[in-house]
Design a protein around this motif. Sequence first.
Motif, PDB file in Angstrom:
ATOM      1  N   TYR A  11     -29.965  37.911  21.612  1.00 63.32           N
ATOM      2  CA  TYR A  11     -29.807  36.877  22.608  1.00 63.32           C
ATOM      3  C   TYR A  11     -28.585  36.038  22.244  1.00 63.32           C
ATOM      4  O   TYR A  11     -28.240  35.909  21.063  1.00 63.32           O
ATOM      5  N   TYR A  52     -33.497  29.340  20.854  1.00 66.04           N
ATOM      6  CA  TYR A  52     -33.626  29.943  22.183  1.00 66.04           C
ATOM      7  C   TYR A  52     -34.272  28.957  23.150  1.00 66.04           C
ATOM      8  O   TYR A  52     -33.805  28.778  24.278  1.00 66.04           O
ATOM      9  N   ALA A  56     -32.088  27.695  26.220  1.00 69.90           N
ATOM     10  CA  ALA A  56     -32.497  28.209  27.527  1.00 69.90           C
ATOM     11  C   ALA A  56     -33.324  27.206  28.313  1.00 69.90           C
ATOM     12  O   ALA A  56     -33.373  27.273  29.548  1.00 69.90           O
ATOM     13  N   CYS A  58     -36.628  26.876  28.294  1.00 67.10           N
ATOM     14  CA  CYS A  58     -37.914  27.396  28.746  1.00 67.10           C
ATOM     15  C   CYS A  58     -39.056  26.703  28.008  1.00 67.10           C
ATOM     16  O   CYS A  58     -38.848  26.003  27.016  1.00 67.10           O
TER      17      CYS A  58
END
Length: 326
Positions: A11, A52, A56, A58
């Motif tokens: 990623y 991450y 991102a 999330c």
Amino acid sequence: MFRAGEQARSYPSDLTDAQWQVIAPHLPAYVPGRRGRPRVWPLRLIIEAILYVDRAGCAWRYLPSDYPPWGTVYGYFAAWRDDGTLARLHDALRAQARAAAGRDPEPTAAVIDSQSVRAADTVPKASRGWDNAKKVNGRKRHIAVDSMGLLLAVVITAASVQDRDAARPLLWNLHRTSRRIRLVWADAVYTGKLSAWAAALKINLQIVARRKPHAFEVLPRRWVVERTFAWISKHRRTVRDYERLPASHEAMILWAMVALMARRLAQPAHLSNTHLVKIGVSPGLGNRRPCRNRIASGASSTVSLGSILAPISVTCARRDLTRNHG
């Protein structure tokens, strides 16, 4: 026993080997035989999962299956947030980044400012407020940065808290963690009794006021902290406040700065000063720059405007023929 982290997945937020070598020495060492559940997942995977989420934006439960379970990742996130591991990691990388830039590891000047961010429905009512000036219902983050824009201190409050009121705990944390700070730049919002209060901490508060009240202007010193806000906002988890605890939002800001400083420290030395290299111009070229793909080989060439526009002209002519005879 550790599970082998599979490196097949990748990623954009994952760490390179060089970045991991920068971060790894500042993490808690594994102690065999200690009480509690033994460590199963490599710390590198844990940090990459945290980065991450931070990048991102999330939810924790939406972590990809390539990472450890979200409960494990959040457990490390909360533990490092509360026991000071994250703060020590951030401060160590900041000192290294300043030393790599040829500066003293401990700064002597800082810039302070605040930014209001909207809060999601997960933010409780007790820690959110209405910023009437910015028309924002959420929280406000007050930060202090050094002359390079690296974070020195951060305080999270409700958006309804005035900047002058939140500046006191911010300056106190700054004085407590950076004892050599003697000069702080701020905007006109911080005028008033704050200067006298800062003087008791042996800090000289200088106000950088606008020369044109209703016009855009790049103010000296203050643009540094605005750039830091832009760095932080590249991480989507910090664009909007989703955290139930203000300390978690502060931790997300620290992780954003950790990722930035790790990239800087892991950058090869021959790439760090490329903006200082003067590109030569061959005789007869005037002010035209040589083609980039020839710079590496030592040769230089130019691309004429006609060679660029010729394919475009042919394409447009074909489209006209198609329309007229279609």
